[in-house]
Design an enzyme around this catalytic site. Sequence first.
Site, PDB file in Angstrom:
ATOM      1  N   LYS A  88       0.847  -1.203   0.000  1.00 36.88           N
ATOM      2  CA  LYS A  88       0.000   0.000   0.000  1.00 36.88           C
ATOM      3  C   LYS A  88       0.879   1.248   0.000  1.00 36.88           C
ATOM      4  CE  LYS A  88      -0.210  -0.232   5.013  1.00 36.88           C
ATOM      5  NZ  LYS A  88      -1.016  -0.641   6.182  1.00 36.88           N
ATOM      6  N   TYR A 113      16.091  29.459   8.746  1.00 42.35           N
ATOM      7  CA  TYR A 113      14.874  30.101   9.249  1.00 42.35           C
ATOM      8  C   TYR A 113      14.844  30.135  10.760  1.00 42.35           C
ATOM      9  CZ  TYR A 113      12.658  30.132   4.657  1.00 42.35           C
ATOM     10  OH  TYR A 113      12.350  30.383   3.360  1.00 42.35           O
TER      11      TYR A 113
HETATM   12  C1  LIG Z   1      -0.230  -1.771   6.756  1.00 40.58           C
HETATM   13  C2  LIG Z   1      -0.810  -3.027   7.180  1.00 40.58           C
HETATM   14  C3  LIG Z   1      -0.011  -4.149   7.397  1.00 40.58           C
HETATM   15  C4  LIG Z   1       1.508  -4.114   7.332  1.00 40.58           C
HETATM   16  O1  LIG Z   1       2.005  -3.556   8.508  1.00 40.58           O
HETATM   17  P1  LIG Z   1       3.584  -3.408   8.791  1.00 40.58           P
HETATM   18  O2  LIG Z   1       3.643  -2.857  10.153  1.00 40.58           O
HETATM   19  O3  LIG Z   1       4.087  -2.435   7.774  1.00 40.58           O
HETATM   20  O4  LIG Z   1       4.170  -4.742   8.643  1.00 40.58           O
HETATM   21  C5  LIG Z   1      -0.635  -5.344   7.707  1.00 40.58           C
HETATM   22  N1  LIG Z   1      -1.989  -5.415   7.824  1.00 40.58           N
HETATM   23  C6  LIG Z   1      -2.775  -4.348   7.645  1.00 40.58           C
HETATM   24  C7  LIG Z   1      -4.251  -4.482   7.796  1.00 40.58           C
HETATM   25  C8  LIG Z   1      -2.227  -3.116   7.321  1.00 40.58           C
HETATM   26  O5  LIG Z   1      -3.030  -2.057   7.165  1.00 40.58           O
END
Ligand SMILES: *Cc1c(COP(=O)(O)O)cnc(C)c1O
Length: 356
Positions: free
Chosen positions: A35, A252
């Site tokens: 994702k 800044y």
């Molecule tokens: C993002 C996500 C993962 C992966 O999590 P990590 O901590 O990056 O391993 C697994 N399951 C779900 C439902 C997620 O949203």
Amino acid sequence: MPRPIRATISAGALSHNLLVAKAYAKGAKLWAVIKANAYGHGVERAARALDAADGFAVLDFQEAVRLREAGVTKPILMLEGFFKPVDLPLLHQYGLTPVIHDAGQVEMLRLEQLPGEIDVYLKVNTGMNRLGFGAESLRPAYNALRMHAQVRSVTLMTHFADADGAGGVQGQLDWFNALAKGFEAPRSLANSAALIRFPEARGDWVRPGIMLYGCSPFAGRTAESLNLKPAMTLRAEIIATQQLHTGERIGYGFSYEAVGEMAVGVVACGYADGYPRHAPSGTPVLVNGRRTRTVGRVSMDMICVDLTDIPGAGIGSAVTLWGEGLSADEVAAAAGTLSYELLCALAPRVPVAEAA
Ligand SMILES: *Cc1c(COP(=O)(O)O)cnc(C)c1O
């Protein structure tokens, strides 16, 4: 003339980290979680490098369609499922597996005639209280899905809130087992932290994300100690230098004041490239492969770094913001955030190159 900044994505590191995850999975099937544009690494590129995964988990339809158009034929899990009835025909057309987490989705599915069968995941709320069915609503949702003519299979899933923390997973695991008792269905439980730390919480399908990108899910354990290799390296160059005298300030807010004679390099990377704006003076950075620190505030297009102890550094010197030689975990910790956020925030204006 391109500005001297670029991210390099190592396909070899991604494949290596996948093997590490598979070793922990001990035969459970594995969704590679890609994702958020594969945590900033690019979904198509990540899918190619991670092609030994059993499937890919994404968030939205755009990413799922991009994968199919890139020729990916493995299962694709949609982590938030679908949102509107118009999404439903796409699930079948692209062969996608939605996570069903809400009664509204069950109802949309009931009212829509799909052209063929789909697999679904049914999300169980075990106390994280974001998505999923609880004690009262789980059974009716499960039954409705099992009776649906076009639902080929139902897998039960839950997500751990504190697999990396003091709470661990036992409470949620017990809750899940109680709720799922008597359901003849495969299970999907572990994210990266749970996969590494709680092998009993694997289930039939694991869902690692961050570890595939070579970062550690744990505040107190380095990625290196977990045998993970950074997949993204963000590099830039020094584009200007300054010589500061005692009491002179930089950037800044004039927030940093030189306490002695000091050489400073101005780096072609700022928060508009994805570098965390909140990184304070002292955040680690590599110049010519040597560790030094940022000084002053991060601005949109530049950061300043201390060159005092790096002889020979000057305009054109190579700067590593994170990646090989400097873990994104460490930079993130200095900036009060997580490597997840750094990787995902890599800005579209940064050119990306692929490495072996
Ligand atoms: C993002 C996500 C993962 C992966 O999590 P990590 O901590 O990056 O391993 C697994 N399951 C779900 C439902 C997620 O949203």
